[in-house]
Design an enzyme around this catalytic site. Structure first.
Site, PDB file in Angstrom:
ATOM      1  N   GLU A 133     -44.629 -31.847  28.148  1.00 37.21           N
ATOM      2  CA  GLU A 133     -44.941 -32.371  26.855  1.00 37.21           C
ATOM      3  C   GLU A 133     -43.976 -33.690  26.447  1.00 37.21           C
ATOM      4  O   GLU A 133     -43.560 -33.905  25.209  1.00 37.21           O
ATOM      5  CB  GLU A 133     -44.787 -31.392  25.652  1.00 37.21           C
ATOM      6  CG  GLU A 133     -46.026 -30.395  25.721  1.00 37.21           C
ATOM      7  CD  GLU A 133     -45.589 -29.528  24.825  1.00 37.21           C
ATOM      8  OE1 GLU A 133     -46.724 -28.885  24.143  1.00 37.21           O
ATOM      9  OE2 GLU A 133     -44.604 -28.967  24.556  1.00 37.21           O
TER      10      GLU A 133
HETATM   11  C1  TNX Z   1     -46.162 -25.341  24.030  1.00 44.82           C
HETATM   12  S1  TNX Z   1     -45.528 -24.418  27.160  1.00 44.82           S
HETATM   13  C2  TNX Z   1     -44.890 -25.440  24.785  1.00 44.82           C
HETATM   14  C3  TNX Z   1     -43.726 -25.100  23.729  1.00 44.82           C
HETATM   15  C4  TNX Z   1     -44.217 -24.703  22.759  1.00 44.82           C
HETATM   16  C5  TNX Z   1     -45.245 -23.626  22.796  1.00 44.82           C
HETATM   17  C6  TNX Z   1     -45.691 -22.970  21.652  1.00 44.82           C
HETATM   18  C7  TNX Z   1     -44.829 -25.391  27.069  1.00 44.82           C
HETATM   19  C8  TNX Z   1     -44.306 -25.885  28.257  1.00 44.82           C
HETATM   20  N1  TNX Z   1     -44.309 -26.206  25.680  1.00 44.82           N
HETATM   21  O1  TNX Z   1     -42.938 -26.190  23.706  1.00 44.82           O
HETATM   22  O2  TNX Z   1     -43.225 -23.765  22.132  1.00 44.82           O
HETATM   23  O3  TNX Z   1     -46.403 -24.423  23.098  1.00 44.82           O
HETATM   24  O4  TNX Z   1     -46.716 -22.040  21.949  1.00 44.82           O
END
Ligand code: TNX
Length: 535
Positions: free
Chosen positions: A350
């Protein structure tokens, strides 16, 4: 006179009759004369989780007594450690503390004892497999490697009544049904991830978690040590990361961080339970805690305030500044030196404000840094967009395209599908904790799938294993951690360990039901899913 009138006499005879019926019905339960609720040792054979490869029942049972010893062969520290682990687990409830005694391979083993032995010639058992043979006279546990012996010890615990896990002295008896179990895992990576950045959990809580994971033969603990809301590991060369960046948590809750010593202690505790710690430094996004601690890591040279909300994707290290790579070299270098395991997780998820070109260049450079410090990089699925080193492992969580891209590049993958294994997802709309962006995940939905059929183009050979992450934006206490994790992680443990032959949701639900009393005895705060007829 005891019985003076005919009326009293009739009452006495009636009472006697009732007492006789009660006592004969208890005595007729083989091996358990006293306790109506202690399960038949045979039943434990059918309730093991993860389900072993092969279980062949024998005749009779082995009874643990004050004379039982644990023999180890050969004499070495690891086997002694496992022998002591078993003796210590048995002590509180049974009052038995079997001596751990080395014995030579050629010596005859006296009857009535437990024998833990490395049988290196049986290489089919691999790194983690074991063979457990129980007869009325002896318990023999063989493996090629100590990890196999340790996993076999967990099976042994599950073959005893659930009361063996209680912290206070219980009446017993402590019978183990005769059986031959041959067992080895399907996948090498059976992991759990704990997000310590959104909320911090202390070393004692992490160790408690490790013990619960080991009981179900999980073998990786991925610690998400850094994120926007907190930096949880002291780095000597950049002290503000922990001191400032670690000072808070989501919602302004209590922060915290591990000193190098505390981290090393957790790692070696995990090691003694055959669990490899995989530390994660998330980057280039999810870095507000670092950016707030050192202005030079920001593109504009200005440190933002600490962040205690739960948005994702807004922060990024200044990937065009050399100081960023000096920083990463220092951080990765220090963390690698504290971590005996071969892996270091570089995050990579992300990074929503970074162009694809900048992102891939960044990931390629960080893989090199990680390799320079002797570690194999693991990254979330997004890293599959970059050129990957042959050793880099990819962890798909959401986008099938990325999982396929990783496999097409020859990378091994660890599957963490958000709609099955994200333990921060609510069980149902009524669950008070957690999120629901990838759906509601009841126990059945979490269990009832197969890694090799999850993503077309990602075949069994590409799959290193499975991992269940717990993100902790909404998880504030350790009791909450257990509530979201148990029982779903037990299903993940089975998916990672057991072949898909001969198991399915219906029979798993029955086995899981029998683990209710075990979890209760271990004081695990688990979700009593209505899908399960808990015992
Ligand atoms: C996605 S999964 C994220 C996390 C968040 C989560 C909450 C991922 C690699 N990144 O930063 O905490 O969703 O469900």
């Amino acid at each position: 006179m005891l019985c003076q009138t005919p009326f009293q006499w009739r009452r006495f005879v009636g009472l006697l009759l009732i007492m006789t019926i009660i006592s004969t019905s208890f005595a007729s339960t083989p091996g358990s004369a006293a306790k109506p609720d202690s399960p038949n040792p045979q039943a434990c054979l059918a309730n093991l989780i993860p389900k072993p490869e092969s279980v062949v029942p024998g005749n009779g049972a082995f009874c643990l007594t004050p004379e039982t010893k644990i023999f180890i062969c050969p004499e070495n520290l690891e086997l002694k450690g496992i022998g002591n682990f078993l003796a210590e687990r048995l002590y509180p409830a049974t009052g038995l503390k079997p001596a751990v005694v080395p014995i030579s391979a050629s010596a005859p083993i006296p009857e009535g004892n437990i024998y833990l032995a490395m049988a290196e010639e049986d290489s089919t058992l691999g790194e983690e497999g074991y063979r457990l043979k129980i007869t009325a006279k002896q318990v023999t546990l063989n493996a090629c490697r100590p990890a196999g012996i340790f996993h076999g010890v967990q099976t042994l615990r599950q073959l005893l009544p659930p009361t063996v896990e209680l912290a206070t002295l219980q009446p017993g008896p402590w019978n183990l049904a005769a059986v031959t179990i041959t067992d080895r895992p399907r996948f090498a990576w059976r992991g759990a991830m704990l997000d310590l950045a959104r909320h911090f959990f202390d070393a004692g809580e992490v160790k408690r978690y490790i013990d619960r994971l080991a009981y179900y033969k999980l073998n990786r603990l991925h610690l998400h040590l850094t994120d926007d809301q907190g930096w949880r590991i002291a780095i000597q060369s950049w002290p503000n990361l922990a001191l400032h960046g670690g000072s808070t948590a989501v919602g302004g809750d209590r922060g915290g961080y591990f000193t190098a010593e505390a981290y090393k202690d957790i790692v070696s505790y995990a090691q003694s339970r055959y669990i490899t710690v995989v530390p994660e430094i998330d980057m280039p996004g999810h870095t507000n805690a670092a950016l707030a601690s050192y202005p030079e890591l920001n593109k504009n040279g200005v440190a933002p305030p600490l962040y205690t909300g739960i948005k994702v994707g807004f922060s990024t290290l200044a990937f065009n500044k050399e100081v960023t790579y000096k920083f990463l070299d220092d951080v990765i270098g220090e963390l690698a030196a504290l971590t005996p395991g071969p892996y270091l997780h570089i995050g990579g998820d992300e990074a929503l404000t970074v162009s694809k070109e900048d992102y891939t260049r960044f990931i390629e450079r960080v893989q090199e840094i990680t390799q320079t410090h002797g570690k194999q990089a693991v990254g979330w699925e997004e890293v599959a967009a970059a050129k990957l080193l042959p050793t880099t492992v990819v962890q798909p969580w959401k986008d099938e395209k990325m999982a396929r891209a990783a496999a097409a590049k020859g990378a091994k993958v660890i599957l963490s599908p958000a709609n099955k294994l994200y333990l921060d997802m609510k069980y149902t709309p009524k669950t008070g904790l957690g999120q629901n962006w990838s759906g509601y995940i009841e126990v059945k939905e979490s269990y009832d799938w197969d890694p090799a059929n999850l993503v077309g183009g990602v075949a069994e050979q590409a799959i290193l294993g499975v991992e269940a992450p717990l993100w902790t934006e909404t998880i504030r206490t350790y009791a909450d951690v257990e509530y979201m994790v148990f029982p779903r992680i037990i299903g993940c443990a089975e998916i990672g360990w057991s072949s898909k032959d001969g198991r399915n949701w219906t029979e798993y639900a029955r086995r899981l039901a029998s683990h209710g009393p075990r979890l209760t005895a271990m004081e695990v705060n688990f979700y009593r899913s209505p899908q399960i007829s808990w015992e």
